[in-house]
Design a protein around this motif. Structure first.
Motif, PDB file in Angstrom:
ATOM      1  N   UNK B 114       0.871  -1.173   0.000  1.00 37.30           N
ATOM      2  CA  UNK B 114       0.000   0.000   0.000  1.00 37.30           C
ATOM      3  C   UNK B 114       0.904   1.217   0.000  1.00 37.30           C
ATOM      4  N   UNK B 115       0.570   2.236  -0.761  1.00 34.04           N
ATOM      5  CA  UNK B 115       1.444   3.407  -0.803  1.00 34.04           C
ATOM      6  C   UNK B 115       0.666   4.689  -0.503  1.00 34.04           C
ATOM      7  N   UNK B 116       1.419   5.714  -0.093  1.00 36.39           N
ATOM      8  CA  UNK B 116       0.853   7.025   0.188  1.00 36.39           C
ATOM      9  C   UNK B 116       1.913   8.042  -0.198  1.00 36.39           C
ATOM     10  N   UNK B 117       1.509   9.123  -0.893  1.00 35.87           N
ATOM     11  CA  UNK B 117       2.528  10.119  -1.225  1.00 35.87           C
ATOM     12  C   UNK B 117       2.729  11.070  -0.058  1.00 35.87           C
ATOM     13  N   UNK B 118       3.956  11.503   0.088  1.00 35.46           N
ATOM     14  CA  UNK B 118       4.293  12.478   1.119  1.00 35.46           C
ATOM     15  C   UNK B 118       5.142  13.557   0.475  1.00 35.46           C
ATOM     16  N   UNK B 141      -0.315   6.902  10.133  1.00 35.55           N
ATOM     17  CA  UNK B 141       0.017   5.499  10.254  1.00 35.55           C
ATOM     18  C   UNK B 141       1.446   5.184   9.818  1.00 35.55           C
ATOM     19  N   UNK B 142       2.304   6.203   9.806  1.00 38.56           N
ATOM     20  CA  UNK B 142       3.696   5.969   9.451  1.00 38.56           C
ATOM     21  C   UNK B 142       4.377   5.247  10.615  1.00 38.56           C
ATOM     22  N   UNK B 143       5.272   4.314  10.322  1.00 40.28           N
ATOM     23  CA  UNK B 143       5.989   3.660  11.412  1.00 40.28           C
ATOM     24  C   UNK B 143       7.489   3.697  11.163  1.00 40.28           C
ATOM     25  N   UNK B 148      10.791   4.187   1.968  1.00 40.41           N
ATOM     26  CA  UNK B 148      10.368   5.352   1.205  1.00 40.41           C
ATOM     27  C   UNK B 148      10.923   5.224  -0.202  1.00 40.41           C
ATOM     28  N   UNK B 149      10.071   5.432  -1.209  1.00 38.52           N
ATOM     29  CA  UNK B 149      10.513   5.378  -2.599  1.00 38.52           C
ATOM     30  C   UNK B 149      10.240   6.714  -3.255  1.00 38.52           C
ATOM     31  N   UNK B 150      10.930   6.988  -4.363  1.00 34.85           N
ATOM     32  CA  UNK B 150      10.403   8.058  -5.206  1.00 34.85           C
ATOM     33  C   UNK B 150      10.091   7.460  -6.569  1.00 34.85           C
ATOM     34  N   UNK B 151       9.790   8.304  -7.558  1.00 28.51           N
ATOM     35  CA  UNK B 151       9.291   7.759  -8.814  1.00 28.51           C
ATOM     36  C   UNK B 151      10.293   6.816  -9.468  1.00 28.51           C
ATOM     37  N   UNK B 152      11.600   6.976  -9.211  1.00 32.63           N
ATOM     38  CA  UNK B 152      12.536   6.143  -9.952  1.00 32.63           C
ATOM     39  C   UNK B 152      13.268   5.101  -9.123  1.00 32.63           C
ATOM     40  N   UNK B 263       7.592  11.969  -2.331  1.00 33.35           N
ATOM     41  CA  UNK B 263       8.069  10.602  -2.188  1.00 33.35           C
ATOM     42  C   UNK B 263       6.894   9.701  -1.832  1.00 33.35           C
ATOM     43  N   UNK B 264       7.111   8.387  -1.929  1.00 32.79           N
ATOM     44  CA  UNK B 264       6.050   7.433  -1.627  1.00 32.79           C
ATOM     45  C   UNK B 264       6.385   6.666  -0.363  1.00 32.79           C
ATOM     46  N   UNK B 265       5.419   6.602   0.544  1.00 32.40           N
ATOM     47  CA  UNK B 265       5.556   5.749   1.712  1.00 32.40           C
ATOM     48  C   UNK B 265       4.974   4.390   1.363  1.00 32.40           C
ATOM     49  N   UNK B 266       5.642   3.323   1.753  1.00 34.67           N
ATOM     50  CA  UNK B 266       5.167   1.992   1.389  1.00 34.67           C
ATOM     51  C   UNK B 266       4.833   1.178   2.632  1.00 34.67           C
ATOM     52  N   UNK B 267       3.652   0.538   2.619  1.00 42.09           N
ATOM     53  CA  UNK B 267       3.311  -0.422   3.660  1.00 42.09           C
ATOM     54  C   UNK B 267       3.302  -1.795   3.021  1.00 42.09           C
TER      55      UNK B 267
END
Lengths: 162, 285
Positions: B114-118, B141-143, B148-152, B263-267
């Protein structure tokens, strides 16, 4: 007397707050290692001007805020700033009467002392910086000191902080 | 009353002792996250105001663009979207096939994420460690340890969570290490940060290992923090040194560490694909 003592607390608070803003203000990448230690400079100024009101306690709280703001180990800037304030208060009668350039030298020594403490702590915590640029802030702090001093002195006189 | 009487000396000693205690506890035991959270809420307005000019200019940049610009952009994005959709179709079927094969082999199943942009806050932290602040925290819900990813590619991981913001250590921080593998042949290694945003050190690679300039590195998922299979870096330098036990291998991160603003947060989660697979199997019956 008690009335007079409290005058201008807001002004002191606002100058400390401004220093915190400058501490995290984004700078271009190449300039970042040379950011003067604004927080330490303002604390040093008030320790020189009003050592009764601003001393190690305020410095410690200020340092702790810097720690949280910049995400460093909780207490490292607090310790460094409290010790810098301690020496500033000890020496304030001498430093006060120095000409500005000699004050700059004292400020260089004080800020470098603070940085030395921080680099020790970082070394113990296993995250020591590996570049001589680490000492940049001591140099730039000494360079901007005359400006900071004159600016804060004018503010202190204008608002009659005593 | 004056600042350097006996009481001041005592206070000084107490403050020093207290700082040392704080640092020890913060470094060794991590009991102080709550203290940090509370102070961080107090200082959040400072961070917000400092980053305001940069977010305001980017907001104005977005809102004051000409119609033509937007049309051109829109067209470009449409094309890109169609292209990605087409690729995705293939990907979905491949993924389901992969799941089915894994199930046949009784292998563990790949997790979906699951991802969320930050957004990054434009505040400067310590210049000698690579950390940034993002505008998502406990509320979202960040832990701690979250990837953390970005587009590339892989960007870093969350090291501190506060209620509103959290700080992220970039993968190039000298204190960061990331288990990776070479995409071409599965060779596993560790990518350590160097303190420069364009170089990663690949550790413990034997001189005769099969690794070449231009090889892609992806996360191996072995550290348990990052999900497997995300692109990390491209090998830039391979210098076997016979006098040393290991070769000098360097790689260049794929993520735009210096220019990303989002950036993207990943769960890691175990939901979407499995459901898809179940649906398809049900449909097939």
């Amino acid at each position: 007397m008690a009335e007079k003592k409290k005058q201008g607390s807001n002004v002191i608070f606002l100058t400390l707050l401004a220093a915190l803003f400058l501490t995290v203000l984004p700078l271009p990448e190449w300039l970042r290692p040379f950011r003067p230690e604004w927080a330490t400079l303002v604390v040093i100024y008030w320790c020189l001007a009003l050592p009764v009101r601003v001393n190690i306690g305020v410095a410690w709280v200020m340092g702790l805020t810097v720690d949280v703001l910049t995400g460093t180990l909780l207490g490292q800037h607090a310790l460094a700033m409290a010790i810098v304030a301690f020496f500033t208060v000890r020496l304030h009668k001498q430093i006060r009467v120095y000409p500005l350039w000699q004050q700059s030298l004292s400020v260089f020594t004080l800020v470098a002392l603070g940085q030395l403490l921080v680099v020790w702590i970082r070394g113990i915590a296993g995250d020591s910086p590996d570049s001589w640029l680490y000492w940049g802030p001591s140099l730039t702090s000494a360079i901007v000191w005359p400006v900071v001093f004159v600016f804060l002195r004018d503010i202190r006189r204008k608002f009659r902080v005593a | 009353m004056f600042a350097y009487g006996q009481a001041a000396g005592l206070r000084f000693a107490l403050l020093i002792f207290f700082s040392l205690a704080l640092m020890t506890i913060d470094h060794r035991l991590h009991y102080l996250d709550n203290v940090r959270s509370v102070i961080s809420i107090i200082v959040y307005p400072i961070q917000y105001i400092v980053s305001f000019p940069s977010s305001a200019t980017s907001w104005m940049g977005e809102n004051l663009r000409s119609r033509e610009d937007l049309l051109v952009d829109n067209e470009k994005l449409d094309t890109q979207n169609a292209f990605l959709q087409a690729q995705m179709q293939k990907y979905v079927s491949l993924e389901i096939e992969n799941m089915r094969l894994r199930r046949l082999l009784d292998a563990s199943e790949k997790l979906t994420d699951r991802v969320l942009t930050a957004e990054l806050l434009a505040v400067d932290l310590d210049p000698f460690s690579h950390k940034v602040m993002i505008n998502k925290g406990l509320r979202h819900d960040v832990h701690k340890g979250q990837p953390i990813l970005d587009a590339s590619g892989v960007y870093g991981q969350v090291v501190q969570v506060n209620p509103i913001v959290s700080s992220v250590m970039l993968l190039t921080d000298p204190g960061h290490a990331l288990p990776v593998q070479v995409n071409r042949n599965g060779l596993r290694t560790i990518a350590g940060g160097t303190g420069s945003t364009s170089v990663l050190n690949l550790l413990h690679i034997p001189n005769n290992a099969d690794i070449k300039q231009g090889d892609f590195l992806v996360t191996s998922g072995l550290g348990g923090v990052f999900p497997a299979g995300y692109p990390v870096a491209k090998v830039s330098v391979v210098e076997p040194d016979p006098s040393q036990p290991f070769a000098v291998v360097k790689a260049e991160p794929l993520a735009n560490l210096e220019s990303s603003r989002e950036v993207l947060l990943v769960w890691k989660e175990k939901s979407g694909q499995e459901k898809a697979l179940v649906n398809i199997e049900d449909g097939g019956k």
